[in-house]
Motif scaffolding. Structure first.
Motif, PDB file in Angstrom:
ATOM      1  N   ILE A 126       0.844  -1.197   0.000  1.00  0.00           N
ATOM      2  CA  ILE A 126       0.000   0.000   0.000  1.00  0.00           C
ATOM      3  C   ILE A 126       0.878   1.245   0.000  1.00  0.00           C
ATOM      4  O   ILE A 126       1.611   1.500   0.956  1.00  0.00           O
ATOM      5  N   GLY A 127       0.841   2.013  -1.088  1.00  0.00           N
ATOM      6  CA  GLY A 127       1.628   3.237  -1.182  1.00  0.00           C
ATOM      7  C   GLY A 127       2.775   3.089  -2.161  1.00  0.00           C
ATOM      8  O   GLY A 127       3.744   2.388  -1.878  1.00  0.00           O
ATOM      9  N   LEU A 128       2.679   3.768  -3.294  1.00  0.00           N
ATOM     10  CA  LEU A 128       3.685   3.636  -4.348  1.00  0.00           C
ATOM     11  C   LEU A 128       4.392   4.957  -4.615  1.00  0.00           C
ATOM     12  O   LEU A 128       4.466   5.437  -5.759  1.00  0.00           O
ATOM     13  N   GLY A 129       4.939   5.542  -3.553  1.00  0.00           N
ATOM     14  CA  GLY A 129       5.730   6.757  -3.710  1.00  0.00           C
ATOM     15  C   GLY A 129       7.121   6.416  -4.209  1.00  0.00           C
ATOM     16  O   GLY A 129       7.362   5.331  -4.737  1.00  0.00           O
ATOM     17  N   VAL A 130       8.066   7.337  -4.019  1.00  0.00           N
ATOM     18  CA  VAL A 130       9.426   7.107  -4.502  1.00  0.00           C
ATOM     19  C   VAL A 130      10.073   5.912  -3.824  1.00  0.00           C
ATOM     20  O   VAL A 130      10.994   5.294  -4.374  1.00  0.00           O
ATOM     21  N   MET A 131       9.612   5.555  -2.634  1.00  0.00           N
ATOM     22  CA  MET A 131      10.129   4.383  -1.924  1.00  0.00           C
ATOM     23  C   MET A 131       9.292   3.138  -2.251  1.00  0.00           C
ATOM     24  O   MET A 131       9.818   2.093  -2.610  1.00  0.00           O
ATOM     25  N   GLY A 132       7.982   3.259  -2.110  1.00  0.00           N
ATOM     26  CA  GLY A 132       7.105   2.115  -2.255  1.00  0.00           C
ATOM     27  C   GLY A 132       7.108   1.490  -3.638  1.00  0.00           C
ATOM     28  O   GLY A 132       7.033   0.255  -3.766  1.00  0.00           O
ATOM     29  N   PHE A 133       7.198   2.294  -4.669  1.00  0.00           N
ATOM     30  CA  PHE A 133       7.153   1.774  -6.036  1.00  0.00           C
ATOM     31  C   PHE A 133       8.266   0.748  -6.272  1.00  0.00           C
ATOM     32  O   PHE A 133       7.987  -0.387  -6.693  1.00  0.00           O
ATOM     33  N   ILE A 141       3.808  -5.404  12.914  1.00  0.00           N
ATOM     34  CA  ILE A 141       5.157  -4.963  13.283  1.00  0.00           C
ATOM     35  C   ILE A 141       5.417  -3.608  12.642  1.00  0.00           C
ATOM     36  O   ILE A 141       4.901  -3.313  11.558  1.00  0.00           O
ATOM     37  N   ASP A 142       6.173  -2.748  13.327  1.00  0.00           N
ATOM     38  CA  ASP A 142       6.590  -1.474  12.738  1.00  0.00           C
ATOM     39  C   ASP A 142       7.991  -1.663  12.173  1.00  0.00           C
ATOM     40  O   ASP A 142       8.863  -2.240  12.815  1.00  0.00           O
ATOM     41  N   ALA A 143       8.198  -1.172  10.941  1.00  0.00           N
ATOM     42  CA  ALA A 143       9.449  -1.449  10.240  1.00  0.00           C
ATOM     43  C   ALA A 143       9.879  -0.279   9.362  1.00  0.00           C
ATOM     44  O   ALA A 143       9.969  -0.397   8.126  1.00  0.00           O
ATOM     45  N   PRO A 144      10.149   0.892   9.957  1.00  0.00           N
ATOM     46  CA  PRO A 144      10.619   2.023   9.158  1.00  0.00           C
ATOM     47  C   PRO A 144      11.951   1.693   8.486  1.00  0.00           C
ATOM     48  O   PRO A 144      12.676   0.801   8.940  1.00  0.00           O
ATOM     49  N   VAL A 145      12.252   2.414   7.424  1.00  0.00           N
ATOM     50  CA  VAL A 145      13.447   2.108   6.633  1.00  0.00           C
ATOM     51  C   VAL A 145      14.352   3.328   6.525  1.00  0.00           C
ATOM     52  O   VAL A 145      13.927   4.466   6.686  1.00  0.00           O
ATOM     53  N   SER A 146      15.612   3.056   6.222  1.00  0.00           N
ATOM     54  CA  SER A 146      16.592   4.108   5.948  1.00  0.00           C
ATOM     55  C   SER A 146      17.396   3.708   4.726  1.00  0.00           C
ATOM     56  O   SER A 146      17.646   2.523   4.501  1.00  0.00           O
ATOM     57  N   GLY A 147      17.786   4.689   3.938  1.00  0.00           N
ATOM     58  CA  GLY A 147      18.545   4.415   2.720  1.00  0.00           C
ATOM     59  C   GLY A 147      18.058   5.227   1.540  1.00  0.00           C
ATOM     60  O   GLY A 147      18.709   5.282   0.497  1.00  0.00           O
ATOM     61  N   GLY A 148      16.893   5.876   1.712  1.00  0.00           N
ATOM     62  CA  GLY A 148      16.393   6.772   0.677  1.00  0.00           C
ATOM     63  C   GLY A 148      15.948   6.084  -0.598  1.00  0.00           C
ATOM     64  O   GLY A 148      15.909   4.853  -0.692  1.00  0.00           O
ATOM     65  N   GLN A 149      15.636   6.903  -1.581  1.00  0.00           N
ATOM     66  CA  GLN A 149      15.142   6.406  -2.862  1.00  0.00           C
ATOM     67  C   GLN A 149      16.150   5.471  -3.530  1.00  0.00           C
ATOM     68  O   GLN A 149      15.788   4.424  -4.073  1.00  0.00           O
ATOM     69  N   LEU A 150      17.431   5.831  -3.462  1.00  0.00           N
ATOM     70  CA  LEU A 150      18.465   5.004  -4.086  1.00  0.00           C
ATOM     71  C   LEU A 150      18.534   3.633  -3.417  1.00  0.00           C
ATOM     72  O   LEU A 150      18.668   2.603  -4.090  1.00  0.00           O
ATOM     73  N   GLY A 151      18.421   3.616  -2.090  1.00  0.00           N
ATOM     74  CA  GLY A 151      18.438   2.351  -1.363  1.00  0.00           C
ATOM     75  C   GLY A 151      17.245   1.479  -1.719  1.00  0.00           C
ATOM     76  O   GLY A 151      17.370   0.252  -1.835  1.00  0.00           O
ATOM     77  N   ALA A 152      16.089   2.125  -1.909  1.00  0.00           N
ATOM     78  CA  ALA A 152      14.889   1.372  -2.296  1.00  0.00           C
ATOM     79  C   ALA A 152      15.047   0.794  -3.692  1.00  0.00           C
ATOM     80  O   ALA A 152      14.711  -0.364  -3.951  1.00  0.00           O
ATOM     81  N   GLU A 153      15.560   1.594  -4.604  1.00  0.00           N
ATOM     82  CA  GLU A 153      15.733   1.142  -5.988  1.00  0.00           C
ATOM     83  C   GLU A 153      16.756   0.012  -6.084  1.00  0.00           C
ATOM     84  O   GLU A 153      16.601  -0.909  -6.892  1.00  0.00           O
ATOM     85  N   ASN A 154      17.796   0.070  -5.259  1.00  0.00           N
ATOM     86  CA  ASN A 154      18.859  -0.934  -5.300  1.00  0.00           C
ATOM     87  C   ASN A 154      18.585  -2.128  -4.388  1.00  0.00           C
ATOM     88  O   ASN A 154      19.402  -3.057  -4.319  1.00  0.00           O
ATOM     89  N   GLY A 155      17.466  -2.111  -3.680  1.00  0.00           N
ATOM     90  CA  GLY A 155      17.154  -3.203  -2.762  1.00  0.00           C
ATOM     91  C   GLY A 155      18.143  -3.273  -1.616  1.00  0.00           C
ATOM     92  O   GLY A 155      18.492  -4.363  -1.153  1.00  0.00           O
ATOM     93  N   ALA A 156      18.586  -2.107  -1.140  1.00  0.00           N
ATOM     94  CA  ALA A 156      19.649  -2.062  -0.136  1.00  0.00           C
ATOM     95  C   ALA A 156      19.269  -1.219   1.076  1.00  0.00           C
ATOM     96  O   ALA A 156      20.098  -0.499   1.639  1.00  0.00           O
ATOM     97  N   LEU A 157      18.019  -1.295   1.490  1.00  0.00           N
ATOM     98  CA  LEU A 157      17.554  -0.512   2.620  1.00  0.00           C
ATOM     99  C   LEU A 157      17.975  -1.131   3.952  1.00  0.00           C
ATOM    100  O   LEU A 157      18.204  -2.338   4.053  1.00  0.00           O
TER     101      LEU A 157
END
Length: 290
Positions: A6-13, A117-133
């Motif tokens: 749910i949610g397809l922003g710069v991270m979710g997509f 569970i709560d699971a916030p992420v760090s790594g930004g858009q680049l981390g999301a795109e590279n699967g490296a969060l």
């Protein structure tokens, strides 16, 4: 597994895309239906027109939206994910929110025979795109262990910090450390630029010593070049620091640096810099130096 995102922003997509590419059956929902349709067409997954419909029959539902109110808007109500989730399913919230919301959602899920569970992420858009969060999790150990192999599709580091809410509190610490580094780099660059130092050489030298950081290596040059049309938006960092300050108030703590930088972002947002990268804090120093 059958999953919902749910949610397809710069991270979710890209995060949802990694799940589909890992072999899971992913159904997505986005407030803008056109974006959900575009994701499904590009990735081969499916989309739904409500969060509840996306969550139907899913083993795990991931949420990655903007803030506490956005999470509530897609979780509660007749069309929310809770209404569509099957008994025993797991809700994973990747949104950076207050710890109190995580605790609220956990209690609500339990009453419905669901898990959270709560699971916030760090790594930004680049981390999301590279699967490296980096994924910081709060929740029951068994539930975290169940989710971890799935989350590893986009998380290079998936770590449980403690019970529900611990993930969000870890993210607060992360954001405070990030803005401390960014503000320090901004102030250092003021001296460096005034003195006419060569910035690439400066970064190379500092990166070999105690001042080394991700922010130094990835943001110092762009800050010096006055480039901010990328990265983690200032408006979201402002939101995150507000969460940190609320948590500190509840704990009876004072966070002077966080308060100072929060106010700087507030001024920058008023000047129209909300969509700029969070390293835009240097503009405040440049303006004051004139």
């Amino acid at each position: 597994m059958k999953l919902a995102f749910i949610g397809l922003g710069v991270m979710g997509f890209p995060m949802a895309a990694h799940l589909q590419q890992a072999g899971h059956q992913v159904c997505v929902y986005n407030r803008s239906l056109e974006k959900a349709q575009a994701w499904a067409q590009a990735q081969g997954g499916t989309f739904a027109d409500t969060p509840a419909a996306a969550a139907k029959e899913a083993d795990i539902v991931m949420v990655c939206v903007g803030n506490d109110d956005d999470v509530r808007s897609v979780v509660y109500g007749e069309e929310g994910v809770f209404a569509g989730m099957k008994k025993g399913a797991l809700l994973v919230d990747h949104t950076t929110t207050s710890a109190s919301l995580a605790e609220e959602l956990s209690a609500a899920a339990q009453k419905l025979g669901l898990r959270f569970i709560d699971a916030p992420v760090s790594g930004g858009q680049l981390g999301a795109e590279n699967g490296a969060l980096t994924i910081m999790i709060g929740g029951d150990e068994n539930e975290v262990n169940e989710a971890a192999p799935v989350l590893s599709a986009y998380g290079k580091k998936v770590t449980r910090l403690g019970p529900v809410g611990a993930g969000q509190r870890c993210k607060m610490v992360n954001q405070i450390c990030v803005i401390g580094a960014v503000q320090g780099i901004a102030e250092g660059l003021m001296i460096a630029n005034k003195a006419g130092l060569d910035i690439p050489t400066l970064i190379d030298v500092l990166a070999g010593g105690a001042a080394q950081s991700w922010q130094l290596e990835n943001r110092a040059q762009t800050m010096s070049d006055d480039k901010f049309d990328f990265g983690f938006a200032a408006q979201w960092m402002h939101k995150d620091l507000g969460i940190c300050l609320d948590e500190a108030k509840q704990q009876g703590l004072s966070l002077p640096l966080t308060e100072q930088v929060y106010q700087v972002y507030e001024q920058l947002l008023a000047q129209g810099f909300g969509r700029y990268d969070s390293s835009v804090v240097i503009k405040d120093l440049v303006a004051k130096a004139k």
